[in-house]
Design a protein around this motif. Structure first.
Motif, PDB file in Angstrom:
ATOM      1  N   ILE A  68     -11.201 -23.622   2.835  1.00  8.38           N
ATOM      2  CA  ILE A  68     -11.126 -23.389   4.329  1.00  8.38           C
ATOM      3  C   ILE A  68     -10.012 -24.110   5.186  1.00  8.38           C
ATOM      4  O   ILE A  68      -9.215 -23.484   5.687  1.00  8.38           O
ATOM      5  CB  ILE A  68     -12.364 -23.397   4.965  1.00  8.38           C
ATOM      6  N   TYR A  69     -10.134 -25.306   4.885  1.00  9.00           N
ATOM      7  CA  TYR A  69      -9.209 -26.221   5.525  1.00  9.00           C
ATOM      8  C   TYR A  69      -7.846 -26.266   5.203  1.00  9.00           C
ATOM      9  O   TYR A  69      -6.928 -26.361   5.809  1.00  9.00           O
ATOM     10  CB  TYR A  69      -9.815 -27.865   5.678  1.00  9.00           C
TER      11      TYR A  69
ATOM     12  N   ASN B  37     -21.588 -23.163   7.051  1.00 10.89           N
ATOM     13  CA  ASN B  37     -22.383 -24.421   7.674  1.00 10.89           C
ATOM     14  C   ASN B  37     -23.839 -24.037   7.772  1.00 10.89           C
ATOM     15  O   ASN B  37     -24.679 -24.660   7.955  1.00 10.89           O
ATOM     16  CB  ASN B  37     -21.714 -24.392   9.196  1.00 10.89           C
TER      17      ASN B  37
ATOM     18  N   TYR C 120     -11.428 -16.950   7.844  1.00 11.21           N
ATOM     19  CA  TYR C 120     -11.904 -18.475   7.765  1.00 11.21           C
ATOM     20  C   TYR C 120     -12.973 -18.839   8.606  1.00 11.21           C
ATOM     21  O   TYR C 120     -13.698 -19.785   8.212  1.00 11.21           O
ATOM     22  CB  TYR C 120     -10.677 -19.507   7.723  1.00 11.21           C
TER      23      TYR C 120
ATOM     24  N   GLU D 155     -16.396 -20.580   7.406  1.00  6.12           N
ATOM     25  CA  GLU D 155     -16.908 -21.782   7.618  1.00  6.12           C
ATOM     26  C   GLU D 155     -18.141 -21.767   8.606  1.00  6.12           C
ATOM     27  O   GLU D 155     -19.148 -22.087   8.143  1.00  6.12           O
ATOM     28  CB  GLU D 155     -16.091 -22.457   8.808  1.00  6.12           C
TER      29      GLU D 155
ATOM     30  N   MET E 201     -15.446 -25.570   1.557  1.00  3.65           N
ATOM     31  CA  MET E 201     -14.912 -25.910   2.597  1.00  3.65           C
ATOM     32  C   MET E 201     -13.488 -26.787   2.595  1.00  3.65           C
ATOM     33  O   MET E 201     -12.749 -26.598   3.638  1.00  3.65           O
ATOM     34  CB  MET E 201     -16.040 -27.345   3.253  1.00  3.65           C
TER      35      MET E 201
END
Length: 189
Positions: free
Chosen positions: A108-109, A92, A84, A88, A105
């Motif tokens: 990922i969170y 980004n 992860y 990320e 995103m």
């Protein structure tokens, strides 16, 4: 312009790479999607010029840049491997903040355990592209798990005063049994 956007969404949905994940036609679908994006960008730029406005590479319709597909695919591979941090970092670096960006995103969170922020990202992706079934399904699953958690937590039977009486009765019975064996569990005041 609305007809163009509607047709674009339908074509993106038809040729979206996720539909051709393990299909031999995957490369053809990617090429077709690039052509669709070029045509859509051309139409948007011409429309903006006619209107006297400024054209940007971001669109709420889900514009996929020519290089962004491979970037997003790389991010998906990182997520599938459980890396992860790299996912990320790679995400980004992508300048296009479209529906796919917000969805990834969110994944990922969520995988890191931050469900509220992940939910917000996935909800935003679903709002940007309501035709994408992957986004809708993820949002639906999250809403159902939230509902089932709340239903389980808030609908559990609460203990009442009757339970205190039951506990006292059990203690009294245990005290009587223990006195038969020579011990005294409860001492009277």
């Amino acid at each position: 312009m609305e007809d163009i956007k509607r047709a674009y969404r339908e074509l993106v949905k038809k040729y979206h790479p996720d539909r051709y994940h393990d299909n031999p036609l995957k490369e053809l679908a990617e090429e077709k999607l690039r052509e669709i994006n070029e045509a859509y960008e051309y139409l948007l730029n011409n429309h903006e010029k006619q209107q006297g406005g400024y054209s940007s590479s971001y669109s709420s319709g889900g514009y996929y840049g020519q290089n962004s597909f491979s970037d997003f695919q790389r991010v998906r591979e990182y997520i599938n491997r459980g890396d992860y941090f790299s996912a990320e970092r790679e995400l980004n670096r992508i300048n296009i903040r479209n529906d796919e960006w917000f969805y990834l995103m969110g994944l990922i969170y969520i995988n890191r355990g931050n469900y509220s922020v992940g939910y917000d990202y996935i909800k935003r992706a679903s709002e940007m592209n309501p035709y994408n079934t992957e986004y809708r399904d993820a949002l639906y699953r999250m809403n159902n798990s939230y509902r089932s958690y709340n239903t389980h937590y808030y609908n559990t039977p609460r203990r009442s005063n009757d339970d205190c009486c039951t506990i006292c009765t059990y203690l009294y019975c245990a005290d009587c049994c223990c006195e038969c064996l020579g011990g005294d569990l409860i001492s009277c005041c």
